[in-house]
Design a protein around this motif. Structure first.
Motif, mmCIF file in Angstrom:
data_model
loop_
_atom_site.group_PDB
_atom_site.id
_atom_site.type_symbol
_atom_site.label_atom_id
_atom_site.label_comp_id
_atom_site.label_asym_id
_atom_site.label_seq_id
_atom_site.Cartn_x
_atom_site.Cartn_y
_atom_site.Cartn_z
ATOM 1 N N ARG A 1 0.833 -1.209 0.000
ATOM 2 C CA ARG A 1 0.000 0.000 0.000
ATOM 3 C C ARG A 1 0.863 1.254 0.000
ATOM 4 O O ARG A 1 0.524 2.242 -0.650
ATOM 5 C CB ARG A 1 -0.941 -0.019 1.204
ATOM 6 C CG ARG A 1 -2.002 -1.095 1.097
ATOM 7 C CD ARG A 1 -2.881 -1.160 2.328
ATOM 8 N NE ARG A 1 -3.890 -2.196 2.188
ATOM 9 C CZ ARG A 1 -4.736 -2.566 3.150
ATOM 10 N NH1 ARG A 1 -4.682 -1.958 4.343
ATOM 11 N NH2 ARG A 1 -5.617 -3.516 2.937
ATOM 12 N N ILE A 2 1.973 1.213 0.716
ATOM 13 C CA ILE A 2 2.908 2.339 0.671
ATOM 14 C C ILE A 2 3.406 2.540 -0.750
ATOM 15 O O ILE A 2 3.443 3.664 -1.276
ATOM 16 C CB ILE A 2 4.093 2.110 1.630
ATOM 17 C CG1 ILE A 2 3.637 2.251 3.082
ATOM 18 C CG2 ILE A 2 5.225 3.104 1.340
ATOM 19 C CD1 ILE A 2 4.713 1.913 4.096
ATOM 20 N N GLY A 3 3.804 1.439 -1.409
ATOM 21 C CA GLY A 3 4.302 1.534 -2.766
ATOM 22 C C GLY A 3 3.294 2.129 -3.722
ATOM 23 O O GLY A 3 3.625 2.981 -4.566
ATOM 24 N N PHE B 1 -6.465 4.656 -0.195
ATOM 25 C CA PHE B 1 -5.190 3.958 -0.291
ATOM 26 C C PHE B 1 -5.021 2.896 0.802
ATOM 27 O O PHE B 1 -4.051 2.140 0.784
ATOM 28 C CB PHE B 1 -4.033 4.952 -0.209
ATOM 29 C CG PHE B 1 -3.817 5.735 -1.471
ATOM 30 C CD1 PHE B 1 -3.198 5.154 -2.568
ATOM 31 C CD2 PHE B 1 -4.242 7.046 -1.568
ATOM 32 C CE1 PHE B 1 -2.995 5.862 -3.736
ATOM 33 C CE2 PHE B 1 -4.048 7.777 -2.739
ATOM 34 C CZ PHE B 1 -3.428 7.184 -3.834
ATOM 35 N N GLY B 2 -5.934 2.865 1.759
ATOM 36 C CA GLY B 2 -5.852 1.890 2.842
ATOM 37 C C GLY B 2 -4.690 2.124 3.773
ATOM 38 O O GLY B 2 -4.145 1.178 4.352
ATOM 39 N N LEU B 3 -4.320 3.399 3.969
ATOM 40 C CA LEU B 3 -3.161 3.733 4.793
ATOM 41 C C LEU B 3 -3.579 4.160 6.198
ATOM 42 O O LEU B 3 -4.599 4.827 6.382
ATOM 43 C CB LEU B 3 -2.354 4.860 4.150
ATOM 44 C CG LEU B 3 -1.618 4.519 2.852
ATOM 45 C CD1 LEU B 3 -0.977 5.771 2.278
ATOM 46 C CD2 LEU B 3 -0.558 3.438 3.087
ATOM 47 N N ILE B 4 -2.750 3.817 7.170
ATOM 48 C CA ILE B 4 -2.947 4.234 8.554
ATOM 49 C C ILE B 4 -2.198 5.529 8.838
ATOM 50 O O ILE B 4 -2.609 6.333 9.666
ATOM 51 C CB ILE B 4 -2.468 3.130 9.514
ATOM 52 C CG1 ILE B 4 -3.286 1.867 9.295
ATOM 53 C CG2 ILE B 4 -2.545 3.560 10.976
ATOM 54 C CD1 ILE B 4 -2.716 0.639 9.970
ATOM 55 N N PHE B 5 -1.088 5.745 8.123
ATOM 56 C CA PHE B 5 -0.251 6.930 8.344
ATOM 57 C C PHE B 5 0.035 7.627 7.014
ATOM 58 O O PHE B 5 0.195 6.982 5.977
ATOM 59 C CB PHE B 5 1.079 6.554 8.991
ATOM 60 C CG PHE B 5 2.025 7.720 9.143
ATOM 61 C CD1 PHE B 5 2.005 8.496 10.294
ATOM 62 C CD2 PHE B 5 2.897 8.077 8.128
ATOM 63 C CE1 PHE B 5 2.847 9.591 10.427
ATOM 64 C CE2 PHE B 5 3.738 9.155 8.251
ATOM 65 C CZ PHE B 5 3.712 9.924 9.405
#
Length: 325
Positions: free
Chosen positions: A123-125, A275-279
């Protein structure tokens, strides 16, 4: 010493102190056991024993401490740096050693896929693609700068004319591991008309060109598991000299607290959910008319200056996100 019980793995580098230390301190306060892994110290100092298919337990050994990978409850993906290799190593072997070391680290991450990550590497990528960021931001109703990505010098000259000569250039990806790298390749730079004589160099690499947005404030908005921490800089202190506040090493800028309009805050929440990101660490501009403009988000961005200057409990929020509390 072999640590026992569950641990939280902090992936970073040896030059990282304030942020990783604060998260580690908050993990301890919450009753958790942090284990720091400086990726640049592998393979010179850090040892990895990764057993696959033979029943052995994989281990991370750093200094006097070691853990088994099955102890890892959660992972904070702060930074992954290339290894520091001995100067005694023959130069022609260095690239292969770096490649093998990074591939081994990728194997370690894969072995930790059952742990809880802040954030998931895939997800970061996906979120690091700045063109995708701009598309998503526009789709959810955030204003973005007019943007051109090209290796066509004539198109750059035309875009320069369209935006009235107010244009900045930057890269889609960073070429430096820290903020001490080359300013041209790391920072956003204003483009002057005389610079257009160099657009022929785009045949070696495309670049990003954007309209230069007038600034009242520049904002760093840190998102942690649904919470927003907003810091602002008074752009009048530096806007005439640089297009990027990160270049101002000799100016003692103090961050100020700021409150986003509810509509903008809601759209940032939607952006992160997509994006499904926590941070994530957002960069926004507030124009003199009060409008907010999205520039980009860094899924592993800096936030220590906001905690330092404003006392925001960002490290505690990250620790709680890692522990699910």
């Amino acid at each position: 010493m072999n640590l026992s019980g569950e641990v939280v793995l902090l992936i970073t580098h040896s030059g990282d102190f304030f942020t990783v230390d604060r998260v580690a301190e908050n993990l301890v306060k919450l009753g958790a056991q942090p284990f720091r892994l400086d990726t640049d110290k592998f393979p010179g100092v850090v040892r990895l024993d990764l057993h696959v298919g033979n029943g052995g337990g994989s281990r991370i050994i750093y200094g006097e401490n070691s853990i088994r990978t099955e102890q890892v409850r959660s992972v904070w993906m702060r930074r992954i740096w290339s290894p520091e290799l001995s100067k005694d190593l023959v130069p022609r072997f260095q690239a292969a050693c770096v490649r093998e070391s990074l591939a081994t680290l990728e194997g370690l991450w894969d072995g930790l896929r059952e742990a809880w990550w802040v954030d998931n590497l895939q997800r970061i990528g996906a979120a690091e693609n700045k063109l995708r960021q701009l598309r998503v931001a526009q789709e959810i109703g955030l204003r973005i700068p007019r943007t051109l990505v090209t290796n066509n010098g004539e198109e750059v000259r035309e875009f320069f004319r369209v935006v009235g000569g107010r244009m900045v250039a930057k890269l889609l990806t960073p070429l430096s591991q820290s903020m001490q790298g080359s300013g041209f390749f790391l920072y956003t730079n204003a483009v002057k008309e005389e610079d257009l004589s160099d657009v022929g160099s785009l045949c070696y690499s495309p670049m990003v060109f954007q309209e230069q947005i007038p600034k009242l404030r520049e904002l760093r908005v840190v998102f942690v598991n649904g919470k927003l921490f907003v810091g602002a800089l008074d752009a009048s202190l530096y806007a005439d000299s640089t297009a990027d506040w990160r270049q101002l090493h000799d100016l003692n800028l103090l961050w100020q607290s700021h409150e986003l309009p509810a509509e903008i805050a809601h759209r940032l929440q939607i952006f992160m959910a997509s994006f499904g990101l926590i941070f994530g660490a957002f960069d926004l501009i507030q124009t003199p008319s009060g409008e907010y403009v999205f520039l980009e988000v860094n899924p592993t961005g800096e936030w220590g200056m906001l905690e330092r200057d404003l006392g925001y409990p960002i490290s505690e929020a990250i620790a709680r996100a890692l522990l699910g509390v």
